[in-house]
Design a protein around this motif. Sequence first.
Motif, mmCIF file in Angstrom:
data_model
loop_
_atom_site.group_PDB
_atom_site.id
_atom_site.type_symbol
_atom_site.label_atom_id
_atom_site.label_comp_id
_atom_site.label_asym_id
_atom_site.label_seq_id
_atom_site.Cartn_x
_atom_site.Cartn_y
_atom_site.Cartn_z
ATOM 1 N N ALA A 35 0.836 -1.201 0.000
ATOM 2 C CA ALA A 35 0.000 0.000 0.000
ATOM 3 C C ALA A 35 0.866 1.244 0.000
ATOM 4 O O ALA A 35 1.853 1.338 0.717
ATOM 5 C CB ALA A 35 -0.907 -0.009 1.232
ATOM 6 N N GLY A 36 0.503 2.192 -0.831
ATOM 7 C CA GLY A 36 1.242 3.444 -0.889
ATOM 8 C C GLY A 36 2.388 3.444 -1.885
ATOM 9 O O GLY A 36 3.044 4.457 -2.077
ATOM 10 N N ALA A 37 2.656 2.288 -2.513
ATOM 11 C CA ALA A 37 3.755 2.245 -3.468
ATOM 12 C C ALA A 37 3.408 3.057 -4.710
ATOM 13 O O ALA A 37 2.269 3.082 -5.163
ATOM 14 C CB ALA A 37 4.033 0.791 -3.874
ATOM 15 N N THR A 38 4.396 3.734 -5.271
ATOM 16 C CA THR A 38 4.197 4.464 -6.516
ATOM 17 C C THR A 38 4.004 3.458 -7.633
ATOM 18 O O THR A 38 4.834 2.583 -7.838
ATOM 19 C CB THR A 38 5.410 5.359 -6.823
ATOM 20 N N LYS A 39 2.917 3.571 -8.375
ATOM 21 C CA LYS A 39 2.588 2.541 -9.350
ATOM 22 C C LYS A 39 3.203 2.797 -10.717
ATOM 23 O O LYS A 39 3.387 1.872 -11.495
ATOM 24 C CB LYS A 39 1.068 2.426 -9.470
ATOM 25 N N THR A 40 3.480 4.029 -11.040
ATOM 26 C CA THR A 40 3.882 4.327 -12.411
ATOM 27 C C THR A 40 5.392 4.271 -12.615
ATOM 28 O O THR A 40 5.876 3.742 -13.601
ATOM 29 C CB THR A 40 3.361 5.708 -12.823
ATOM 30 N N GLY A 41 6.153 4.840 -11.715
ATOM 31 C CA GLY A 41 7.591 4.907 -11.911
ATOM 32 C C GLY A 41 7.948 5.844 -13.049
ATOM 33 O O GLY A 41 7.092 6.501 -13.643
ATOM 34 N N ARG A 86 5.390 -4.197 -10.613
ATOM 35 C CA ARG A 86 4.666 -4.244 -9.336
ATOM 36 C C ARG A 86 5.623 -4.529 -8.189
ATOM 37 O O ARG A 86 5.540 -3.915 -7.126
ATOM 38 C CB ARG A 86 3.570 -5.301 -9.398
ATOM 39 N N PHE A 87 6.519 -5.467 -8.402
ATOM 40 C CA PHE A 87 7.491 -5.795 -7.359
ATOM 41 C C PHE A 87 8.403 -4.600 -7.079
ATOM 42 O O PHE A 87 8.691 -4.281 -5.922
ATOM 43 C CB PHE A 87 8.326 -7.006 -7.769
ATOM 44 N N ALA A 88 8.870 -3.943 -8.133
ATOM 45 C CA ALA A 88 9.771 -2.806 -7.960
ATOM 46 C C ALA A 88 9.096 -1.673 -7.201
ATOM 47 O O ALA A 88 9.705 -1.034 -6.332
ATOM 48 C CB ALA A 88 10.266 -2.316 -9.325
ATOM 49 N N ALA A 89 7.825 -1.404 -7.511
ATOM 50 C CA ALA A 89 7.093 -0.361 -6.804
ATOM 51 C C ALA A 89 6.971 -0.704 -5.321
ATOM 52 O O ALA A 89 7.160 0.152 -4.447
ATOM 53 C CB ALA A 89 5.709 -0.171 -7.416
ATOM 54 N N SER A 90 6.667 -1.959 -5.029
ATOM 55 C CA SER A 90 6.554 -2.392 -3.643
ATOM 56 C C SER A 90 7.887 -2.293 -2.913
ATOM 57 O O SER A 90 7.946 -1.875 -1.752
ATOM 58 C CB SER A 90 6.035 -3.833 -3.589
ATOM 59 N N ALA A 91 8.963 -2.687 -3.601
ATOM 60 C CA ALA A 91 10.292 -2.659 -2.970
ATOM 61 C C ALA A 91 10.719 -1.230 -2.652
ATOM 62 O O ALA A 91 11.312 -0.963 -1.605
ATOM 63 C CB ALA A 91 11.308 -3.334 -3.874
ATOM 64 N N ALA A 92 10.422 -0.294 -3.565
ATOM 65 C CA ALA A 92 10.799 1.098 -3.324
ATOM 66 C C ALA A 92 10.056 1.654 -2.117
ATOM 67 O O ALA A 92 10.586 2.510 -1.391
ATOM 68 C CB ALA A 92 10.498 1.939 -4.563
ATOM 69 N N PRO A 96 13.971 1.521 2.959
ATOM 70 C CA PRO A 96 14.348 2.929 3.136
ATOM 71 C C PRO A 96 15.493 3.327 2.211
ATOM 72 O O PRO A 96 16.424 2.545 1.985
ATOM 73 C CB PRO A 96 14.773 3.003 4.609
ATOM 74 N N ASP A 97 15.411 4.542 1.680
ATOM 75 C CA ASP A 97 16.496 5.131 0.890
ATOM 76 C C ASP A 97 16.915 4.224 -0.261
ATOM 77 O O ASP A 97 18.089 3.888 -0.424
ATOM 78 C CB ASP A 97 17.693 5.426 1.806
ATOM 79 N N ALA A 98 15.927 3.819 -1.059
ATOM 80 C CA ALA A 98 16.204 2.884 -2.154
ATOM 81 C C ALA A 98 15.646 3.391 -3.475
ATOM 82 O O ALA A 98 14.597 4.035 -3.533
ATOM 83 C CB ALA A 98 15.613 1.514 -1.850
ATOM 84 N N VAL A 99 16.372 3.082 -4.538
ATOM 85 C CA VAL A 99 15.908 3.245 -5.912
ATOM 86 C C VAL A 99 15.804 1.845 -6.496
ATOM 87 O O VAL A 99 16.760 1.069 -6.424
ATOM 88 C CB VAL A 99 16.878 4.094 -6.747
ATOM 89 N N VAL A 100 14.652 1.516 -7.059
ATOM 90 C CA VAL A 100 14.429 0.176 -7.596
ATOM 91 C C VAL A 100 14.095 0.286 -9.074
ATOM 92 O O VAL A 100 13.147 0.975 -9.460
ATOM 93 C CB VAL A 100 13.305 -0.550 -6.842
ATOM 94 N N ALA A 101 14.880 -0.376 -9.907
ATOM 95 C CA ALA A 101 14.718 -0.295 -11.358
ATOM 96 C C ALA A 101 14.371 -1.669 -11.911
ATOM 97 O O ALA A 101 15.127 -2.624 -11.749
ATOM 98 C CB ALA A 101 15.995 0.221 -12.009
ATOM 99 N N ALA A 102 13.218 -1.770 -12.547
ATOM 100 C CA ALA A 102 12.797 -3.005 -13.196
ATOM 101 C C ALA A 102 13.194 -2.941 -14.665
ATOM 102 O O ALA A 102 12.841 -1.996 -15.372
ATOM 103 C CB ALA A 102 11.293 -3.200 -13.049
ATOM 104 N N VAL A 103 13.935 -3.944 -15.111
ATOM 105 C CA VAL A 103 14.430 -3.991 -16.484
ATOM 106 C C VAL A 103 13.502 -4.844 -17.339
ATOM 107 O O VAL A 103 13.143 -5.961 -16.957
ATOM 108 C CB VAL A 103 15.856 -4.569 -16.530
ATOM 109 N N LEU A 104 13.100 -4.316 -18.482
ATOM 110 C CA LEU A 104 12.380 -5.103 -19.482
ATOM 111 C C LEU A 104 13.438 -5.767 -20.352
ATOM 112 O O LEU A 104 14.134 -5.111 -21.130
ATOM 113 C CB LEU A 104 11.460 -4.220 -20.316
#
Length: 287
Positions: A35-41, A86-92, A96-104
């Motif tokens: 909940a609260g994760a940024t969905k778009t990135g 979805r996983f990357a948004a949840s992980a971010a 704390p203090d994280a950047v999460v990048a999902a690669v296609l």
Amino acid sequence: MSHAACFTSVAAGLALCAALVGNASSAGAQSAPTAGATKTGTTMWVTTTQRVKTRVYEGTGLGPHPILVIVLHGDSPDGPPTYQYRFAASAAAAIPDAVVAAVLRPGYSDGEDRSDGMRGETTGDNYTPEVINAVATALSELKDKYHPRRVILVGHSGGAAIAGNLLSQQGVTADAALLVSCPCDLAAWRKHMKSMKGGAIWDRPVRSLSPIEVVDGIPASTKLSLLVGSDDQVAPPELTVAYADALRKHNVAVDVMIAPGLPHNILLEPITMDRLKDLAGATDAGR
């Protein structure tokens, strides 16, 4: 609901401990993002000899040197992969203090965009040097942009195989990796899949690298966490345990968790996020 999880450490001879895991689910019905994760990135294109899409999610309150997490999806034979976002948004949202990048991954479409390159036949045929180099370039550009203090790779299924291969490449620096449902012994996995599905396609030669054959290139300082479901029919737990054995023989620290009752598509299960948070905390603390 919860049930017991089985923790297996190869060095400890398959010792057991208790853990809580979420219900098993299929790829199309995995858990919702935190909940609260940024969905778009934010979409970031990386250009090597080909254009590769990444979608970047930034946590709140970023410092000048955040933790950088790179997420790689599986072979996705049945449709465009989007679960990595979805996983990357949840992980971010969770770390704390994280950047999460999902690669296609090269050659794949997510239904909106397509990364350049060859997708292959989803038979373990696209873990090639070209694909690994493209992902390495994406990692390098993200590191140049964010100047992270720690780098963690997360891969599911075929993405886990690519992450394992990436760790062994000269010049690629990652502090830790979480490999989920990994077909890390490519020859054994392809033999298993032929027994499951049949067909001559599994006998065709491939140029892919097999993670179990390149463990000698992984720095001993790298922290590895492996997770697999006990009911994984695609990449059975035996493949993960064999890979862990090979890592330990080369003095690479690794732990293995086998989660009872869970199948192959478990990236969005709560246990996976728990493992990532634990790994991020331990890596950041230098443990």
